[in-house]
Design an enzyme around this catalytic site. Sequence first.
Site, PDB file in Angstrom:
ATOM      1  N   LYS A   1       1.068  -0.983  -0.116  1.00  0.00           N
ATOM      2  CA  LYS A   1      -0.188  -0.653   0.311  1.00  0.00           C
ATOM      3  C   LYS A   1       1.094   1.004  -0.087  1.00  0.00           C
ATOM      4  O   LYS A   1       2.012   1.570   0.431  1.00  0.00           O
ATOM      5  CB  LYS A   1      -1.145  -0.233   0.970  1.00  0.00           C
ATOM      6  CG  LYS A   1      -0.053   0.019   2.707  1.00  0.00           C
ATOM      7  CD  LYS A   1       0.173   1.080   3.681  1.00  0.00           C
ATOM      8  CE  LYS A   1       1.082   1.636   4.370  1.00  0.00           C
ATOM      9  NZ  LYS A   1       1.933   2.718   4.763  1.00  0.00           N
TER      10      LYS A   1
ATOM     11  N   ASP B   1      -2.642  -0.732  10.549  1.00  0.00           N
ATOM     12  CA  ASP B   1      -2.646  -1.405   8.920  1.00  0.00           C
ATOM     13  C   ASP B   1      -3.480  -2.100   8.434  1.00  0.00           C
ATOM     14  O   ASP B   1      -4.253  -1.816   7.138  1.00  0.00           O
ATOM     15  CB  ASP B   1      -1.401  -0.637   8.389  1.00  0.00           C
ATOM     16  CG  ASP B   1      -0.772   0.945   7.813  1.00  0.00           C
ATOM     17  OD1 ASP B   1      -2.115   1.668   8.807  1.00  0.00           O
ATOM     18  OD2 ASP B   1       0.512   0.654   7.940  1.00  0.00           O
TER      19      ASP B   1
END
Length: 281
Positions: free
Chosen positions: A11, A136
């Site tokens: 990401k 996350d």
Amino acid sequence: MTRLTLPAPAKLNLMLHILGRRADGYHELQTLFQFLEHGDELSFAVREDGEIRLHSTLDNVPHESNLIVKAARKLQALGSCPLGADIWLKKVLPMGGGIGGGSSDAATTLLGLNHLWQLNCSEDQLATLGLSLGADVPVFVRGHAAFAEGVGEILTPVDPEEPWYVVLVPQVAVSTAEIFSHPELTRDSLPIKMRPVPKGNSRNDCQAVVEQSYPEVRNSLNLLSKYTEARLTGTGSCVFGAFPSKAEADKVLALLTETQTGFVAKGSNVSMLHRSLQKLL
């Protein structure tokens, strides 16, 4: 023995603003997550004896401390599952790079074993379980680009542009704890109230501190900024810049690889993990 093989995508944080420090020591933040078509790969096979065995070792990460093993054990407990798993990791993403390697591996483990063990846990249950492993993890469980608030767990799906990125990987691991405890870290950004995030809000409040502490990261930012806006992702070492085509991104990376390590990958608003899981349904 049938194996299930799934990707664990990287990401990027397209922006990261820190609004303040909470009483529990965590930071309130706003960030914009987007996935990359690039990542680790995990393979899973069911064990009948309930054991969790990760067959790939990482330097300085004991077996029981690995987020993959922790995720598998938490899912076993949640689903009261008597089964175990053999797990193989093909590691591509750098540790301490800020591109979500460990968190993504944990999320792929939760989703992969939920499928393999036929537990039928909901995405909400898995995201909540993921949050106990790291801030996350939930966005990887959800699998869609998102504007994130809180410590990163309050997610609003968004659909930013999906350019090609050059990602440079300085050969240094940045400690998240070190950056978030740094006395000079900006902690008073004003919250963004508009959706989608207005253009011009792409800064990362951690970047100045990381540049100050890690000259290798500063050097990579300076080199990439000759070709496009160069930014830090998360609190890690990786820096990135957007390009309109793969050809342009490849050209810039080729110019930089004499002194830099990096890769080119396309941005994606739906993670390649979720696209792989859809094919199994």
